[in-house]
Design an enzyme around this catalytic site. Structure first.
Site, PDB file in Angstrom:
ATOM      1  N   ARG A 102       0.821  -1.216   0.000  1.00 32.14           N
ATOM      2  CA  ARG A 102       0.000   0.000   0.000  1.00 32.14           C
ATOM      3  C   ARG A 102       0.851   1.261   0.000  1.00 32.14           C
ATOM      4  NH1 ARG A 102      -3.532   1.632  -2.589  1.00 32.14           N
ATOM      5  NH2 ARG A 102      -4.331  -0.482  -2.380  1.00 32.14           N
ATOM      6  N   LYS A 137       2.762  24.351  -2.367  1.00 32.85           N
ATOM      7  CA  LYS A 137       1.385  23.864  -2.193  1.00 32.85           C
ATOM      8  C   LYS A 137       1.367  22.351  -2.390  1.00 32.85           C
ATOM      9  CE  LYS A 137      -0.491  28.290  -3.702  1.00 32.85           C
ATOM     10  NZ  LYS A 137      -1.229  29.039  -4.743  1.00 32.85           N
ATOM     11  N   GLU A 203       8.310  39.488  -4.771  1.00 29.56           N
ATOM     12  CA  GLU A 203       7.057  39.550  -5.512  1.00 29.56           C
ATOM     13  C   GLU A 203       6.689  41.000  -5.832  1.00 29.56           C
ATOM     14  OE1 GLU A 203       3.397  37.142  -4.387  1.00 29.56           O
ATOM     15  OE2 GLU A 203       2.773  39.146  -3.781  1.00 29.56           O
TER      16      GLU A 203
END
Length: 287
Positions: A102, A137, A203
């Site tokens: 698994r 993310k 940024e």
């Protein structure tokens, strides 16, 4: 970016934690009905199509569970696969194969999905000088696997975590009192901590912020965030060769090529890791 040694340490931690989580004090099903000396063989069967990833990781898992397990590989990481393909055979202790099953499947299904999506995005950029990047993310606890899958799929890794690159974003800028203040404080901090190898990304929310960033030296890359095509082209023109450029912010398969044609060096996409459907794979016993 993190070193190969650090990366391998992350993989070891992932495997150890997966075994702790899934096996615990023992696989009672296998222990109760499979003799300890039973030998078996299984195949990794593809029931989908895309880019396979996680073969090398599966070998690490099998070796961790039982160093005597033998893996015969037919298809390597990064290859395209279709329904019915057999990626590898694993043979040895039947109990050991079942114990690892698994963990291997969960990892490979996830990694293959990410590699497949990354390859799709990378192909959309073919003919440009732009590379697709992942982000932070990722799924907590298995970031190393997901970023490895991005590389297998033909993408590039952004920073691994908060510690290996400085990324001054809008909130940092606002809390620090402005762009120049944030950059100045960051450079002083890195110098005091003797972190000369840590690169700085800043940024920008608009063209005026890009102009201000460019008045400061020591910036490795400017993140051109949520710009339209026209402003992105203007930003690339303003920046020139003073530092690298990266576009981000809701860029998808319909827009990624157009942003690349604006001349940016990189396009980052969280969707590579947070919006994928696992590839259907099975580990089947060979009778």
């Amino acid at each position: 970016m993190i070193s190969e040694k650090q990366f391998n340490k992350e993989l070891d931690l992932i495997i150890a934690n997966a075994i702790r989580e899934d096996v615990g004090e023992g696989d009672h099903t296998s222990l109760s009905c499979i003799p300890s000396d039973a030998k078996g063989k299984a195949k990794l069967l593809v029931k989908d199509e895309g880019v396979i990833a996680g073969v090398a990781f599966a070998k690490k898992v099998f070796a961790y569970v039982d160093k005597d397990l033998q893996v015969e590989t037919f298809i390597e990481d990064g290859a395209k696969v279709v329904y019915g393909d057999v990626v590898f055979h694993v043979s040895g202790s039947s109990q050991s194969i079942l114990q690892a099953e698994r963990i291997v499947l969960n990892a490979m299904q996830r990694m293959s999905a990410i590699a497949t999506k990354t390859r799709f995005f990378a192909n959309l950029l073919e003919g440009t000088n732009t590379k697709v990047l992942d982000t932070r993310k990722t799924t907590p606890g298995i970031r190393a696997l997901e970023k490895w899958a991005v590389k297998i799929g033909g993408g590039e890794n952004h920073r691994f975590a908060l510690y290996d690159m400085v990324m001054i974003k809008d909130n940092h800028i606002d809390f620090a009192g402005g762009i120049t203040q944030a950059i100045t404080k960051t450079k002083k901090y890195l110098k005091n901590k003797k972190l000369d190898e840590v690169k700085i990304i800043v940024e920008a929310r608009n063209l005026e912020e890009i102009k201000e960033i460019l008045t400061n030296d020591g910036v490795y890359r400017i993140l051109i965030d949520n710009f339209n095509y026209e402003d992105t082209r203007e930003a690339v023109k303003l920046i020139g060769d003073q530092c690298l450029t990266e576009s981000s912010g809701g860029i998808n398969e319909d827009t990624i090529r157009s942003y690349a044609e604006c001349g940016v060096d990189f396009i980052s996409s969280g969707a590579l890791t947070h919006s994928v459907y696992n590839m259907d794979l099975s580990l089947k016993a060979i009778q």
